[in-house]
Each structure stands twice: as structure tokens, then as C-alpha cells.
Design a protein around this motif. Sequence first.
Motif, short mmCIF file in Angstrom:
data_model
loop_
_atom_site.label_atom_id
_atom_site.label_comp_id
_atom_site.label_asym_id
_atom_site.label_seq_id
_atom_site.Cartn_x
_atom_site.Cartn_y
_atom_site.Cartn_z
N MET A 1 56.75 46.11 38.89
CA MET A 1 55.70 45.12 39.15
C MET A 1 55.18 45.29 40.58
SD MET A 1 53.81 42.69 38.02
CE MET A 1 54.61 42.28 36.45
N ASN A 2 53.90 45.09 40.73
CA ASN A 2 53.28 45.04 42.05
C ASN A 2 52.90 43.60 42.36
OD1 ASN A 2 53.37 47.90 42.27
ND2 ASN A 2 51.51 48.03 41.03
N TYR A 3 52.75 43.30 43.65
CA TYR A 3 52.50 41.93 44.07
C TYR A 3 51.30 41.88 45.00
CZ TYR A 3 57.17 41.54 42.17
OH TYR A 3 58.26 41.63 41.32
N ARG A 4 50.60 40.74 44.96
CA ARG A 4 49.46 40.53 45.84
C ARG A 4 49.63 39.17 46.52
NH1 ARG A 4 44.23 43.32 42.68
NH2 ARG A 4 45.37 45.21 42.07
N ASP A 5 48.92 39.00 47.61
CA ASP A 5 49.11 37.80 48.42
C ASP A 5 48.35 36.61 47.87
OD1 ASP A 5 49.96 36.45 51.01
OD2 ASP A 5 47.76 36.23 51.10
N PHE A 6 49.05 35.49 47.76
CA PHE A 6 48.44 34.21 47.40
C PHE A 6 48.82 33.23 48.49
CE2 PHE A 6 47.98 30.07 45.69
CZ PHE A 6 47.04 30.11 44.68
N LYS A 7 47.96 33.06 49.47
CA LYS A 7 48.18 32.11 50.55
C LYS A 7 49.57 32.26 51.18
CE LYS A 7 44.17 30.12 50.26
NZ LYS A 7 43.19 30.22 51.37
N GLY A 8 49.95 33.51 51.45
CA GLY A 8 51.23 33.76 52.10
C GLY A 8 52.39 33.95 51.15
N ALA B 1 53.03 38.20 41.41
CA ALA B 1 52.83 39.38 40.58
C ALA B 1 51.35 39.55 40.25
CB ALA B 1 53.65 39.25 39.30
N GLU B 2 50.88 40.79 40.34
CA GLU B 2 49.48 41.03 40.03
C GLU B 2 49.20 40.91 38.53
OE1 GLU B 2 48.50 44.86 41.59
OE2 GLU B 2 49.51 45.96 39.99
N VAL B 3 50.23 41.00 37.71
CA VAL B 3 50.12 40.64 36.30
C VAL B 3 50.98 39.40 36.08
CG1 VAL B 3 50.54 41.28 33.89
CG2 VAL B 3 49.63 42.97 35.50
N GLY B 4 50.32 38.27 35.90
CA GLY B 4 51.02 37.03 35.61
C GLY B 4 51.18 36.87 34.11
N LEU B 5 51.56 35.67 33.70
CA LEU B 5 51.70 35.37 32.28
C LEU B 5 50.99 34.05 31.97
CD1 LEU B 5 52.95 36.03 29.48
CD2 LEU B 5 54.94 34.66 30.18
N GLY B 6 49.97 34.12 31.14
CA GLY B 6 49.34 32.91 30.65
C GLY B 6 50.16 32.35 29.49
N GLY C 1 58.00 39.87 36.90
CA GLY C 1 56.94 38.86 36.97
C GLY C 1 57.44 37.56 37.58
N ASN C 2 56.56 36.88 38.32
CA ASN C 2 56.97 35.63 38.96
C ASN C 2 55.86 34.58 38.99
OD1 ASN C 2 55.20 36.59 40.92
ND2 ASN C 2 56.66 36.43 42.62
N PHE C 3 54.79 34.76 38.16
CA PHE C 3 53.68 33.81 38.18
C PHE C 3 53.32 33.40 36.76
CE2 PHE C 3 49.13 32.65 38.36
CZ PHE C 3 49.19 31.67 39.34
N LEU C 4 53.49 32.11 36.47
CA LEU C 4 53.20 31.55 35.16
C LEU C 4 52.03 30.58 35.27
CD1 LEU C 4 56.85 30.63 34.03
CD2 LEU C 4 55.60 32.77 33.59
N LEU D 1 42.41 45.04 37.62
CA LEU D 1 43.20 45.20 38.83
C LEU D 1 42.58 46.19 39.81
CD1 LEU D 1 46.81 45.24 37.31
CD2 LEU D 1 45.67 43.35 38.52
N ASP D 2 41.67 47.02 39.33
CA ASP D 2 40.97 47.93 40.24
C ASP D 2 40.05 47.18 41.19
OD1 ASP D 2 42.19 50.16 39.21
OD2 ASP D 2 40.44 50.92 38.12
N HIS D 3 39.81 45.92 40.93
CA HIS D 3 39.00 45.09 41.83
C HIS D 3 39.93 44.43 42.85
CE1 HIS D 3 36.47 45.60 38.28
NE2 HIS D 3 35.44 45.35 39.07
N PRO D 4 39.88 44.83 44.11
CA PRO D 4 40.85 44.34 45.09
C PRO D 4 40.78 42.84 45.36
CG PRO D 4 39.07 45.56 46.17
CD PRO D 4 38.92 45.79 44.70
N GLU D 5 39.66 42.21 45.02
CA GLU D 5 39.53 40.77 45.24
C GLU D 5 40.38 39.96 44.25
OE1 GLU D 5 35.59 42.84 46.10
OE2 GLU D 5 37.04 42.79 44.45
N VAL D 6 40.77 40.59 43.15
CA VAL D 6 41.59 39.91 42.14
C VAL D 6 43.01 39.75 42.68
CG1 VAL D 6 42.65 40.13 39.86
CG2 VAL D 6 40.22 40.65 40.17
N THR D 7 43.53 38.55 42.61
CA THR D 7 44.90 38.28 43.06
C THR D 7 45.89 38.51 41.92
OG1 THR D 7 44.04 36.63 44.59
CG2 THR D 7 46.41 36.60 44.17
#
Length: 327
Positions: free
Chosen positions: A1-8, A12-17, A46-49, A273-279
Amino acid sequence: MNYRDFKGTAIAEVGLGTWQLGSADWGNVNEYEAINILKSYTDAGGNFLDTADVYGMGVSETVIGKFLKLVDHKVYVATKLGRRGDEPNGWPQNFTYDMMKRQVEDSLRHLDIPRIFLEQLHCIPTEELRSGKVFDHLRQLQEQGLIMHFGASVETSEEALICLEQEGLASLQIIFNLFRQHVADELFAKAAEKGVAIIVRVPLASGLLSGKFTAQTQFAQNDHRNYNANGEAFNAGETFSGIEFSEGVKLSDKIKSLLPDDRMPQWAIRWILDHPEVTTVIPGASKVIQVNSNVEAVKLPHLSAEAHQQLRSLYDAEIAGKIRGHF
């Protein structure tokens, strides 16, 4: 898994809906299956639900709450409010502070946690967003320590831009996929400028971009892809991204022909995910195999500039004019 910043916070860049886990609008997913879906996701790093109070009217939140007691690493939960119909005056007249606080407290009880990581407005009317009062209420709930961050899940770029004017907004959740490419042009740069996270929902267009459907595919009676196929119950844009189903199958085949190989769902997520603005992107799942498929997208290389251009040309020429609903 790769991770991106969300307010510090690294998410995970792939979450789970988890709309599916409510067993209300995607067919039935029993609790045992739901727990296995959640476990497969966190086992993959994964760490974002993402959930909502109306996903089964508390069912999705409750099963997540049970799961959180079983997992041994930090999992961040985003939920939503604003679409419940059980308030005295019904939806959409439920945006007073007292009503919103009650919804937050119900979510906290379902999830059995002391504070919500991210509380989001759930596709509420544009006029409510424009008035700004709901954001004042969210700030008050934040000050009280009931929520850590607040954001908005929206239907349109216009609504997203309205929300971006609000101080303290942490995130915007919006439909963005190969059937909704224009969103990047209208929104992403402005969100990045303000440091607002982008959460992408409906990345696979309700499964159309899995490449597994045919014109003969049928869905369960309690599946929104059956009863809302043409916007009969709520915004048509939330089902198949607003594309008529049989037309969407044909367009999916054209998209598939432009991808590097037959791993269509993974490439569709990789394109986002190729769009860097996507968290983070939050594909849902009703089976463990779907979770495993979705997270495989992080292992793929970026699509080539030529592939991106070909996919955009197809969108402009054959897809954009066929979107229905609010977008």
C-alpha cells in the motif's frame, strides 16, 4: 500500500468505501462477509474507511465499529451526515445544529469511538452549502471534540467550489473516473491551492469499469443498479456515473481497448491515482476478491502520457455528452 497526506495524517491512497456493507442498496452482505472484507483491506495495509449513517441506517457503521476492536493498527474512519429521513421534519430539513449533533452522536455510538476522524456533509442541497450555516455547525462540533476534521461529499463541481470557500474545510468527496474526467479541470488545482484533500468515490462507475458486465447483466431487486438505473430513487449520477447501462457497457469496451492489458478495474483506479491532487480513492466491495483486486492498483506503473491523451479524447468525443443527473 502507498499513502498520501491528509492534513498531517498518512492515509492509504486506496481506501475502502463501505456502502455495500449496509446491505441496503447493493444486495445483501452479511456481517461475517463484511468483517472479512474489512480484514482483507487492512491486511493489505489499508487504513481509511468511508461510510455514512444512512448505509443501512447504521448497519455499515455498526459493523465497522465491531471490526475496529479486532484490528491491531490505526484505522481512520470517515462518515457522513445529512440524508437521514427520521428527523421530525424529514430530509432535507435537518441541518440545524441540534439535528447535526444528534446525527454525529448516533454515528459515534454505532462506531463505538470517542471522536470521528472525518465528518462529511452527504450530498446535501446546494442552497444549504451556499448559506454556510452547516459549516458553522461543523466547526462547533469540531470545537467540542466530537469530530477531528470536516468535509463535504458533493454531486457537482459547482458545489465543490462553493465548499472551497469555507475556512477549515479538510476534504471534498466527488465522483471522478473515466466517465467523469472533466472534474479534474474544474476542481483539482483550486483544491490543491487551498490544501483540501480530494476523496474520489464511484471510481469504477458502479462496476461498469470492471469490464465484467454485458448488456444482459442483471442486478438484485434491492441493488441500486436495478432500482436507480435511470435515477428513479436518487441522483442518476450516483449509479453508473450517470451513463445509461447498455451504453456504458459499449463505452467500457472502448476504454478497455486503450488500456495496457485486461486488468481494467486496476487500470481504472491507477488512472485516478495518476492525478497527484487525489488524496485517496474509495472503491467499494461486496466480496473479498474485489478488495484484493482494488488494492492491486497501487502496484501498477503510471499510465503513459499517450494513454492519458487517448482516454481523454474518447471522453470528450463519446462520453461527456451522455452523462445524466447532477454533475
